[in-house]
Scaffold this active site. Structure first.
Site, PDB file in Angstrom:
ATOM      1  N   GLU A   1      56.659   7.141 -56.430  1.00 39.91           N
ATOM      2  CA  GLU A   1      55.273   7.004 -56.024  1.00 39.91           C
ATOM      3  C   GLU A   1      55.073   7.359 -54.553  1.00 39.91           C
ATOM      4  OE1 GLU A   1      53.279   3.766 -58.869  1.00 39.91           O
ATOM      5  OE2 GLU A   1      54.817   2.978 -57.568  1.00 39.91           O
TER       6      GLU A   1
ATOM      7  N   CYS B   1      52.599   7.996 -47.097  1.00 39.22           N
ATOM      8  CA  CYS B   1      53.754   7.137 -47.297  1.00 39.22           C
ATOM      9  C   CYS B   1      54.545   7.702 -48.478  1.00 39.22           C
ATOM     10  CB  CYS B   1      53.258   5.720 -47.602  1.00 39.22           C
ATOM     11  SG  CYS B   1      54.574   4.587 -48.072  1.00 39.22           S
TER      12      CYS B   1
ATOM     13  N   CYS C   1      65.977   1.427 -55.653  1.00 43.08           N
ATOM     14  CA  CYS C   1      66.570   0.989 -54.392  1.00 43.08           C
ATOM     15  C   CYS C   1      67.683   0.006 -54.716  1.00 43.08           C
ATOM     16  CB  CYS C   1      65.503   0.287 -53.552  1.00 43.08           C
ATOM     17  SG  CYS C   1      66.073  -0.274 -51.927  1.00 43.08           S
TER      18      CYS C   1
ATOM     19  N   CYS D   1      65.903  -6.719 -52.237  1.00 43.33           N
ATOM     20  CA  CYS D   1      65.015  -7.717 -51.610  1.00 43.33           C
ATOM     21  C   CYS D   1      64.203  -8.427 -52.704  1.00 43.33           C
ATOM     22  CB  CYS D   1      64.082  -7.041 -50.604  1.00 43.33           C
ATOM     23  SG  CYS D   1      64.977  -6.213 -49.287  1.00 43.33           S
TER      24      CYS D   1
ATOM     25  N   CYS E   1      60.358  -7.465 -53.586  1.00 43.41           N
ATOM     26  CA  CYS E   1      59.994  -6.048 -53.643  1.00 43.41           C
ATOM     27  C   CYS E   1      60.180  -5.479 -55.057  1.00 43.41           C
ATOM     28  CB  CYS E   1      60.837  -5.260 -52.644  1.00 43.41           C
ATOM     29  SG  CYS E   1      60.439  -3.506 -52.635  1.00 43.41           S
TER      30      CYS E   1
ATOM     31  N   CYS F   1      52.445  -1.894 -50.242  1.00 46.93           N
ATOM     32  CA  CYS F   1      53.891  -2.066 -50.095  1.00 46.93           C
ATOM     33  C   CYS F   1      54.494  -2.931 -51.178  1.00 46.93           C
ATOM     34  CB  CYS F   1      54.216  -2.787 -48.812  1.00 46.93           C
ATOM     35  SG  CYS F   1      53.646  -1.966 -47.406  1.00 46.93           S
TER      36      CYS F   1
END
Ligand code: SAH
Length: 347
Positions: free
Chosen positions: A97, A110, A117, A121, A124, A338
């Site tokens: 994205e 962005c 990932c 975290c 997230c 985010c």
């Protein structure tokens, strides 16, 4: 026509000007052909055949060795505030994205640097399914080109705050910076690029060496190791004091002012005591803090801090001489904010 698959050929969008020079010289052409090629690729051409400035014979030979990576738009979502989020389909069907935001000072994009990932975290969405793979520089640039085309605009700022950890795909990110900022291409000022990291210390040092103009943002999210380690597993490897040391060195070497991102989670990291702890940690650093109200993710149990409490937190930090902004959450209604960038593969 050529029969070689893309896997065997070089992606021109991922190549720096020096790499292109080497390629053209190896092909027996003069180096200025590389300049021409690089300029066209920077402008977003998607097919070697379209570069009419290059001789037909060169284009033919080039197509045997190289190609241009062309991810496509799978889904577009436009927010009420003008933010546009796209789901980009890469050649292997993987989706990432990217978001285009319109600020007073221009257009910010962005991008994602990895599909998924591996940093883990807890708050997230991007990390929930682990890392699928790194993106090439060309795949990162393609996200910019697709958004610019869609928004009919020219990007003025680039942030690597989408899916993935830039320092975990460092070489490709370095190529990306080289390519975008090249004076013979797009000429994007390196001062208009921001890299956000969860705190991979050796790479913070390397970034300062290699690209001192690039801005550094650190995802901090807690003022002490105990809580940061719970939110961000990377903290067990690089503690807050190690990260702070590297950031201070970075600031001293580059003269750039570091930003600390602090996602505010109700009852977890948002007390007055936490604000004082953070103030003491960043005291005398000439740092900027960006407070981000938590965006609730699928299956997440935590809640964002209330507006008034965020302001209270901000006021305390101000007393320590720290400048603070509360992130205007653009694109919340389209999941473009985010931590909401996630591998939602719906092929
Ligand atoms: N891996 C990099 C860049 C991607 S995340 C990094 O860690 O900095 C971009 C920013 O959004 C980070 O500060 C991240 O911690 C924050 N973020 C992630 N999930 C979030 C959520 N659910 N709510 C608010 N901010 C979030």
């Amino acid at each position: 026509m050529n029969n070689s698959s893309n896997a065997e050929r070089l992606d021109l969008r991922s190549m720096t000007l020096d790499e292109m020079k080497e390629l053209t010289v190896n092909m027996g052409e003069s180096a200025y052909r590389a300049d021409q090629l690089f300029l066209h690729i920077s402008r977003g051409v998607s097919n070697i055949e379209e570069i009419k400035q290059l001789p037909v014979s060169f284009r033919k030979e080039l197509a045997k060795l190289a190609y241009i990576v062309t991810p496509t738009i799978h889904t577009v979502r436009k927010s009420k505030d003008g933010t546009i989020k796209i789901l980009v389909r890469l050649h292997d069907g993987i989706m990432v994205e990217s978001v285009l935001m319109h600020y007073r000072h221009g257009y910010s994009i962005c991008i994602s640097c990895q599909a998924g990932c591996r940093m883990g975290c807890s708050f997230c969405a991007s990390t929930k399914k682990g890392l699928a793979r790194n993106l090439s520089a060309g795949e990162m640039i393609s996200q910019i080109l697709l958004l610019e085309q869609l928004g009919n605009c020219h990007m003025s700022n680039l942030v690597l705050m989408g899916m993935g950890e830039p320092m975990d795909n460092f070489e490709n990110v370095c190529n990306l910076i080289d390519i975008l900022s090249d004076a013979k291409g797009r000429k994007l000022s390196r001062r208009n690029i921001t890299i956000s990291t969860c705190g991979i210390v050796p790479k913070i040092r390397e970034l300062a060496e290699r690209f001192p103009q690039v801005n550094l943002a650190i995802s901090l999210h807690a003022p002490d190791d105990e809580r940061r380690s719970m939110l961000m597993p990377i903290n067990k490897k690089y503690s807050i004091s190690e990260v702070m040391k590297a950031v201070k060195e970075h600031a001293a070497k580059t003269g750039r002012r570091p930003t600390f991102e602090y996602t505010m989670v109700s009852g977890e990291n948002d007390s007055e005591k936490d604000a004082h702890k953070l103030g003491q940690l960043l005291n005398k650093m000439n740092a900027h803090v960006n407070l981000i109200p938590l965006h609730i993710i699928e299956g997440g149990k935590s809640l964002p801090t209330k507006k008034n409490d965020i302001i209270r937190f901000q006021n305390i930090l101000n007393k320590y001489g720290i400048t603070v902004t509360i992130r205007r959450s653009l694109g919340q209604d389209i999941d473009g904010a985010c931590g909401q960038l996630k591998l939602s593969v719906k092929i």
